[in-house]
Design a protein around this motif. Structure first.
Motif, PDB file in Angstrom:
ATOM      1  N   ASN B  30       0.805  -1.214   0.000  1.00 44.69           N
ATOM      2  CA  ASN B  30       0.000   0.000   0.000  1.00 44.69           C
ATOM      3  C   ASN B  30       0.844   1.272   0.000  1.00 44.69           C
ATOM      4  O   ASN B  30       0.390   2.322  -0.414  1.00 44.69           O
ATOM      5  CB  ASN B  30      -0.914   0.021   1.230  1.00 44.69           C
ATOM      6  N   THR B  31       2.060   1.162   0.506  1.00 44.26           N
ATOM      7  CA  THR B  31       2.901   2.350   0.633  1.00 44.26           C
ATOM      8  C   THR B  31       3.885   2.421  -0.519  1.00 44.26           C
ATOM      9  O   THR B  31       4.563   1.433  -0.831  1.00 44.26           O
ATOM     10  CB  THR B  31       3.670   2.329   1.970  1.00 44.26           C
ATOM     11  N   GLU B  50       0.321   6.612   0.898  1.00 42.86           N
ATOM     12  CA  GLU B  50      -0.392   5.502   1.522  1.00 42.86           C
ATOM     13  C   GLU B  50      -1.646   5.305   0.668  1.00 42.86           C
ATOM     14  O   GLU B  50      -2.529   6.158   0.656  1.00 42.86           O
ATOM     15  CB  GLU B  50      -0.786   5.824   2.969  1.00 42.86           C
ATOM     16  N   ASN B  51      -1.664   4.205  -0.051  1.00 42.39           N
ATOM     17  CA  ASN B  51      -2.689   4.007  -1.086  1.00 42.39           C
ATOM     18  C   ASN B  51      -2.618   5.183  -2.069  1.00 42.39           C
ATOM     19  O   ASN B  51      -1.544   5.480  -2.551  1.00 42.39           O
ATOM     20  CB  ASN B  51      -4.061   3.829  -0.444  1.00 42.39           C
ATOM     21  N   GLY B  72      -4.102   4.052  -6.464  1.00 42.39           N
ATOM     22  CA  GLY B  72      -3.445   3.420  -5.328  1.00 42.39           C
ATOM     23  C   GLY B  72      -2.547   2.268  -5.696  1.00 42.39           C
ATOM     24  O   GLY B  72      -2.176   1.487  -4.825  1.00 42.39           O
ATOM     25  N   SER B  94       8.473   0.378  -2.469  1.00 48.06           N
ATOM     26  CA  SER B  94       7.174   0.091  -1.877  1.00 48.06           C
ATOM     27  C   SER B  94       7.355  -0.739  -0.614  1.00 48.06           C
ATOM     28  O   SER B  94       8.409  -1.355  -0.407  1.00 48.06           O
ATOM     29  CB  SER B  94       6.258  -0.619  -2.873  1.00 48.06           C
ATOM     30  N   SER B  96       4.818  -2.879   2.660  1.00 47.57           N
ATOM     31  CA  SER B  96       3.514  -3.225   3.199  1.00 47.57           C
ATOM     32  C   SER B  96       3.401  -2.665   4.610  1.00 47.57           C
ATOM     33  O   SER B  96       4.406  -2.323   5.236  1.00 47.57           O
ATOM     34  CB  SER B  96       3.311  -4.738   3.204  1.00 47.57           C
TER      35      SER B  96
END
Lengths: 116, 114
Positions: B30-31, B50-51, B72, B94, B96
């Motif tokens: 997500n990041t 974040e998204n 996202g 990226s 998680s």
């Protein structure tokens, strides 16, 4: 401003020599500490990390690092380097502000060249 | 598992021209981060998502840099117009949610501005 200092720009060693790369950070609060490595032609990848507990942490490929809070240091060590350890090594820190965490702050990196 | 994919790997442009870099993070992460790495320096954060939300863009020079992560997932970083001093490697990474500080980096996009 908070910063991460890596003492050596370029280190040259022969195979089987011992390695210690210095890293100091400037922040008086709680930190999470990391070493990243970038092998020639490859992407940055995590080597090891320290969050809490035993200040001596072990990573991949025989690397270890010791967190010494009183010295604000997180030096990387390996007892016997190999030619394949030739890479650039980056120390990084995350600062913790009262429960929330900041972003990774990287040092300038140390290039390690191991002669076969 | 596929890693973080960036394109182009290399880009040479003349100053004042626009340029865009694309990043596809690891599936499920997500990041997303964009870092700038100058020669002889460590990576410096430009922006963190974040998204689809940019939660930290304090270091992004907003007069000429922009970034988006509309759905996202993948992201684009744009420079318009480019200046000589923008020559650098632009790294995408990226992570998680539970993996604090454990970033997965792409191979980077090396920009040369002439």
């Amino acid at each position: 401003a908070q910063s991460v200092s890596q003492h050596n720009h370029h280190v040259i060693l022969s195979e089987a020599a011992s390695l210690e790369l210095g890293c100091n950070y400037s922040y008086g609060g709680t930190v999470n500490l990391f070493w990243y490595v970038q092998y020639p032609g490859q992407h940055l990848q995590l080597l090891l990390k320290y969050f809490s507990g035993d200040p001596l942490v072990k990573g991949i490929k025989g690397f270890e690092a010791e967190f010494i809070k009183s010295k604000f240091s997180f030096n990387l060590r390996k007892p016997s380097v190999q030619w394949s350890d030739t890479a650039e090594y980056f120390c990084a820190v995350i600062l913790n502000y009262g429960g929330s965490q900041g972003n990774l702050i990287f040092g300038k990196g140390t290039k390690l060249s191991v002669k076969p | 598992e596929a890693g973080v994919v960036q394109s182009p790997r290399y880009k040479i442009i003349e100053k004042k021209q626009p340029v865009a870099f694309w990043c596809n993070p690891i599936s499920g992460h997500n990041t997303l981060y964009w870092y700038l790495q100058n020669l002889g320096q460590g990576p410096e954060l430009l922006i963190r998502y974040e998204n689809e939300e940019a939660v930290d863009d304090s270091q992004l020079p907003k007069d000429r840099f922009s970034a988006e992560r509309l759905k996202g997932v993948d992201s684009t970083l744009k420079i318009q117009p480019a200046e000589l001093g923008d020559s650098a490697v632009y790294l995408c990474a990226s992570s998680s949610g539970g993996m604090i500080g454990e970033l997965f980096f792409g191979e980077g996009s090396r920009l040369t501005v002439l």
